[in-house]
Design an enzyme around this catalytic site. Structure first.
Site, mmCIF file in Angstrom:
data_model
loop_
_atom_site.group_PDB
_atom_site.id
_atom_site.type_symbol
_atom_site.label_atom_id
_atom_site.label_comp_id
_atom_site.label_asym_id
_atom_site.label_seq_id
_atom_site.Cartn_x
_atom_site.Cartn_y
_atom_site.Cartn_z
ATOM 1 N N ARG A 1 38.296 48.034 39.889
ATOM 2 C CA ARG A 1 38.765 47.598 41.219
ATOM 3 C C ARG A 1 40.202 48.016 41.487
ATOM 4 O O ARG A 1 41.018 47.228 41.965
ATOM 5 C CB ARG A 1 38.668 46.075 41.372
ATOM 6 C CG ARG A 1 37.249 45.610 41.453
ATOM 7 C CD ARG A 1 36.946 44.829 42.707
ATOM 8 N NE ARG A 1 35.566 44.401 42.615
ATOM 9 C CZ ARG A 1 35.154 43.163 42.828
ATOM 10 N NH1 ARG A 1 35.987 42.235 43.187
ATOM 11 N NH2 ARG A 1 33.884 42.878 42.708
ATOM 12 N N ARG B 1 42.048 44.598 47.578
ATOM 13 C CA ARG B 1 42.933 43.701 48.325
ATOM 14 C C ARG B 1 44.333 43.511 47.780
ATOM 15 O O ARG B 1 45.214 43.034 48.480
ATOM 16 C CB ARG B 1 42.265 42.329 48.473
ATOM 17 C CG ARG B 1 41.142 42.345 49.496
ATOM 18 C CD ARG B 1 40.297 41.110 49.390
ATOM 19 N NE ARG B 1 39.728 41.012 48.051
ATOM 20 C CZ ARG B 1 38.806 40.133 47.707
ATOM 21 N NH1 ARG B 1 38.361 39.252 48.567
ATOM 22 N NH2 ARG B 1 38.310 40.126 46.476
ATOM 23 N N ARG C 1 41.546 47.295 56.123
ATOM 24 C CA ARG C 1 40.514 46.258 56.218
ATOM 25 C C ARG C 1 40.697 45.324 57.421
ATOM 26 O O ARG C 1 39.760 44.673 57.862
ATOM 27 C CB ARG C 1 40.488 45.424 54.928
ATOM 28 C CG ARG C 1 39.497 45.893 53.913
ATOM 29 C CD ARG C 1 38.065 45.487 54.264
ATOM 30 N NE ARG C 1 37.763 44.140 53.781
ATOM 31 C CZ ARG C 1 37.432 43.142 54.562
ATOM 32 N NH1 ARG C 1 37.381 43.291 55.861
ATOM 33 N NH2 ARG C 1 37.139 41.969 54.045
ATOM 34 N N ASP D 1 30.136 49.246 46.844
ATOM 35 C CA ASP D 1 29.795 48.002 46.154
ATOM 36 C C ASP D 1 28.422 48.138 45.541
ATOM 37 O O ASP D 1 27.584 48.894 46.050
ATOM 38 C CB ASP D 1 29.822 46.815 47.124
ATOM 39 C CG ASP D 1 29.849 45.506 46.362
ATOM 40 O OD1 ASP D 1 30.936 45.093 45.943
ATOM 41 O OD2 ASP D 1 28.775 44.918 46.133
ATOM 42 N N TYR E 1 21.318 39.182 42.671
ATOM 43 C CA TYR E 1 21.791 38.931 44.044
ATOM 44 C C TYR E 1 20.632 38.985 45.037
ATOM 45 O O TYR E 1 20.591 38.220 46.004
ATOM 46 C CB TYR E 1 22.848 39.967 44.445
ATOM 47 C CG TYR E 1 24.204 39.717 43.805
ATOM 48 C CD1 TYR E 1 25.084 38.773 44.339
ATOM 49 C CD2 TYR E 1 24.606 40.411 42.676
ATOM 50 C CE1 TYR E 1 26.319 38.536 43.768
ATOM 51 C CE2 TYR E 1 25.843 40.180 42.096
ATOM 52 C CZ TYR E 1 26.698 39.243 42.636
ATOM 53 O OH TYR E 1 27.912 39.012 42.067
HETATM 54 O O1 CP3 Z 1 37.782 50.037 42.870
HETATM 55 C C1 CP3 Z 1 36.636 49.821 42.410
HETATM 56 O O2 CP3 Z 1 36.446 49.306 41.296
HETATM 57 C C2 CP3 Z 1 35.430 50.299 43.219
HETATM 58 C C3 CP3 Z 1 34.813 49.383 44.076
HETATM 59 C C4 CP3 Z 1 33.955 48.212 43.619
HETATM 60 C C5 CP3 Z 1 33.836 47.059 44.424
HETATM 61 N N1 CP3 Z 1 32.883 46.259 43.869
HETATM 62 C C6 CP3 Z 1 34.596 46.836 45.666
HETATM 63 C C7 CP3 Z 1 34.654 45.489 46.228
HETATM 64 C C8 CP3 Z 1 33.107 48.053 42.513
HETATM 65 C C9 CP3 Z 1 32.890 48.949 41.304
HETATM 66 C C10 CP3 Z 1 32.415 46.800 42.698
HETATM 67 C C11 CP3 Z 1 31.380 46.293 41.764
HETATM 68 C C12 CP3 Z 1 30.826 44.954 41.961
HETATM 69 N N2 CP3 Z 1 30.564 44.291 43.135
HETATM 70 C C13 CP3 Z 1 30.362 44.127 40.897
HETATM 71 C C14 CP3 Z 1 30.354 44.497 39.420
HETATM 72 C C15 CP3 Z 1 31.691 44.400 38.806
HETATM 73 C C16 CP3 Z 1 32.223 42.987 38.690
HETATM 74 O O3 CP3 Z 1 33.226 42.716 39.372
HETATM 75 O O4 CP3 Z 1 31.666 42.213 37.932
HETATM 76 C C17 CP3 Z 1 29.869 42.940 41.467
HETATM 77 C C18 CP3 Z 1 29.292 41.749 40.722
HETATM 78 C C19 CP3 Z 1 29.992 43.056 42.884
HETATM 79 C C20 CP3 Z 1 29.560 42.086 43.934
HETATM 80 C C21 CP3 Z 1 30.681 41.664 44.778
HETATM 81 N N3 CP3 Z 1 31.339 42.462 45.693
HETATM 82 C C22 CP3 Z 1 31.279 40.381 44.839
HETATM 83 C C23 CP3 Z 1 30.868 39.204 43.968
HETATM 84 C C24 CP3 Z 1 32.275 40.443 45.803
HETATM 85 C C25 CP3 Z 1 33.103 39.301 46.328
HETATM 86 C C26 CP3 Z 1 34.151 38.899 45.370
HETATM 87 C C27 CP3 Z 1 35.469 39.272 45.887
HETATM 88 O O5 CP3 Z 1 36.293 39.769 45.106
HETATM 89 O O6 CP3 Z 1 35.716 39.025 47.111
HETATM 90 C C28 CP3 Z 1 32.346 41.765 46.299
HETATM 91 C C29 CP3 Z 1 33.260 42.280 47.340
HETATM 92 C C30 CP3 Z 1 34.096 43.467 47.004
HETATM 93 N N4 CP3 Z 1 33.641 44.574 46.334
HETATM 94 C C31 CP3 Z 1 35.440 43.673 47.384
HETATM 95 C C32 CP3 Z 1 35.813 44.939 46.901
HETATM 96 C C33 CP3 Z 1 37.113 45.648 47.079
HETATM 97 C C34 CP3 Z 1 36.280 42.745 48.230
HETATM 98 C C35 CP3 Z 1 35.882 42.997 49.661
HETATM 99 C C36 CP3 Z 1 36.969 42.766 50.682
HETATM 100 O O7 CP3 Z 1 37.754 43.694 50.990
HETATM 101 O O8 CP3 Z 1 36.969 41.658 51.235
#
Ligand code: CP3
Length: 352
Positions: A24, A28, A37, A73, A150
Site C-alpha cells: 500500500r 491515503r 481522491r 483492489d 468478501y
Molecule cells: O499500493 C498498493 O499496495 C496497491 C493497492 C492495493 C489496495 N488494496 C488499495 C486500497 C492493494 C494491493 C490492496 C489489497 C487488498 N484490498 C487486500 C489484501 C491486502 C491486505 O491489506 O490485507 C484486502 C484485504 C483488500 C480489501 C480492502 N480494500 C479493504 C478491507 C479496504 C478498506 C480498508 C481501508 O484501508 O480503508 C480496501 C480499500 C483500499 N484498497 C484503499 C486502498 C488505497 C483505501 C481506499 C480509499 O482511498 O478510501
C-alpha cells in the site's frame, strides 16, 4: 537491459542491493493521493487507467523504491463477476448480493477478463512507461479464499460466520465458488502479465480464518492451481501473502510460488528457519511492523536493520512492511527506512 533487482531476489539470485517496496505504498497517507481522491470515488479511480497510473507512480516520485504495484483492489474482479462494489468510509468494502446459496452462485458470471477488466491492464501499460529498467512492475490479485470471503460475507468480517456456514452446510457451493474465482483469477493475472507486469502477488489475508486442515484441503489447492496455471504460460516470479500466521507454512507442501510474504507479527528468523526445515525453496518478503514507522528515527533504523539481518539467511530477501501502510503513516519515515536499507547494502550485511 539492466536486471530487475526485485525479480532477481525473488528467484534467489544474487543482487547488488536489497530490493525494497511498501505494501500500500500508494494511498491515503500521501497528500497527493488524497487530493486526487477528493474528486473521485475509490472504485472510479481504480477503473480510470490514467488516474490509476498516476496514483501508482506518486510514491515513486518521492521514494527510491524498486517496484510499483498497480493501484487497484483485490475486489475489483468481483465487479466483473456481477457484484456491485462500494467502499463506505470507515466501513471498508461492501459487495451486494452476497453468495449464500446455489442460486446466488448461479447468478455470477465468468467474465471476459480482457474486455471487462482491461482497464487494469491499460493502467499497467501506462505506468510501466515511467519505470526505470531496473524497477519492477507488480500486478496482483486476491487469492481465491480471501476474495470468496468478501463475496460470501458481502463485507469484511470478524467471525466469518457466513463463510463457515456455507463451507459446513453447502460444501459443494463453496467448492464451486472457489473454482470459479480461481479460474477468473488465473486469467486476470495473465492479462496483467500481457499488459507488462514483471512480477505477480497473491494476497490471502484471511486464509488464517480456516482451520489448518481446511486451509490444506479447501483453500491451498485452489490458490496453488492459480499459480500453476499462470506459470504454465509465464516465467516471472510470484509472491504469496498467506496472512498472519506461521501455521500455514506447514501446509504449503508442493507450493508453486517463488516468494512468501511474511506478516509483521511473525519473527522473520523463525519463519526463515521453518521454511528451510520444510524444504520450501522460496525467497521471503517483509516484514517490518508498519506502525514502527511512527517510532523515533534511531528505533526505526534499528528495527529496519533487524529485518535486514534476518533476511540475510533467506534464499533471497525483498524488504517490505509486514502488512499495508496505514493512513497515519508519516511519509518522511519511509525515507529513513529506505536510507537504512541502502546503507546496509553498502556494508554487505552490517551497518553498525
Ligand atoms: O499500493 C498498493 O499496495 C496497491 C493497492 C492495493 C489496495 N488494496 C488499495 C486500497 C492493494 C494491493 C490492496 C489489497 C487488498 N484490498 C487486500 C489484501 C491486502 C491486505 O491489506 O490485507 C484486502 C484485504 C483488500 C480489501 C480492502 N480494500 C479493504 C478491507 C479496504 C478498506 C480498508 C481501508 O484501508 O480503508 C480496501 C480499500 C483500499 N484498497 C484503499 C486502498 C488505497 C483505501 C481506499 C480509499 O482511498 O478510501
Amino acid at each position: 537491459m539492466s536486471k530487475k533487482t526485485l525479480v532477481e531476489a525473488a528467484f534467489g539470485r544474487a543482487t547488488d542491493r536489497t530490493p525494497i517496496w511498501f505494501l500500500r505504498q500508494a494511498g491515503r497517507y500521501l497528500p497527493e493521493y488524497r487530493a486526487i481522491r477528493k474528486d473521485i470515488d475509490f472504485v472510479g479511480l481504480c477503473k480510470n487507467p490514467a488516474l490509476a497510473a498516476e496514483v501508482t507512480l506518486q510514491p515513486l516520485r518521492r521514494f527510491d523504491v524498486d517496484a510499483a504495484i498497480i493501484f487497484s483492489d483485490i475486489l475489483i474482479p468481483c465487479t466483473a463477476m456481477g457484484q456491485h462494489l462500494t467502499f463506505d468510509t470507515g466501513h471498508g468494502p461492501i459487495l451486494d448480493h452476497p453468495i449464500r446459496s446455489a442460486q446466488d452462485l448461479f447468478k455470477l458470471r465468468h467474465p471476459h477478463v480482457e474486455k471487462e477488466l482491461g482497464y487494469v491492464g491499460d493502467a499497467i501499460t501506462l505506468t510501466k512507461k515511467s519505470l526505470r529498467p531496473d524497477q519492477t512492475m507488480i500486478g496482483f490479485a486476491g487469492a481465491p479464499f480471501t476474495v470468496a470471503s468478501y463475496m460470501i460475507e458481502g463485507s469484511g468480517s470478524k467471525t466469518f460466520t457466513e463463510v463457515k456456514r456455507l463451507r459446513y452446510t453447502q460444501p459443494q457451493v463453496f467448492e464451486e465458488l472457489m473454482e470459479l474465482i480461481a479460474a477468473v483469477t488465473s486469467e486476470y493475472l495473465l492479462m496483467q502479465v500481457k499488459a507488462g507486469a514483471d512480477c505477480l502477488m497473491l494476497f490471502d489475508t484471511w486464509a488464517n480464518q480456516m482451520t489448518a486442515e481446511d486451509y490444506r484441503d479447501l483453500v491451498f489447492p485452489h490458490m496453488n492451481k492459480v499459480i500453476e496455471t499462470v506459470k504454465a504460460k509465464w516465467d516471472g516470479p510470484l509472491i504469496y501473502y498467506p496472512g498472519q500466521s506461521m501455521e500455514w507454512l506447514f501446509e504449503l507442501n508442493g507450493f508453486h510460488g517463488d516468494v512468501l510474504a511474511i506478516d509483521w507479527r511473525t519473527r522473520l528468523p523463525r519463519a526463515i528457519a521453518l521454511i528451510e526445515n520444510l524444504g520450501l525453496n522460496v525467497s521471503v518478503q517483509g516484514n517490518l511492523d508498519p506502525q514502527s514507522l511512527l517510532a523515533p528515527e534511531s528505533l526505526l533504523r534499528a528495527n529496519v536493520r533487524k529485518v535486514l539481518e534476518a533476511g540475510q539467511k533467506a534464499r533471497g530477501h525483498i524488504f517490505n512492511v509486514g502488512h499495508g501502510l496505514l493512513p497515519h503513516t508519516p511519509p518522511e519515515a519511509l525515507l529513513i527506512a529506505i536510507d537504512e536499507v541502502r546503507k546496509f547494502d553498502k556494508t554487505k550485511g552490517s551497518s553498525h
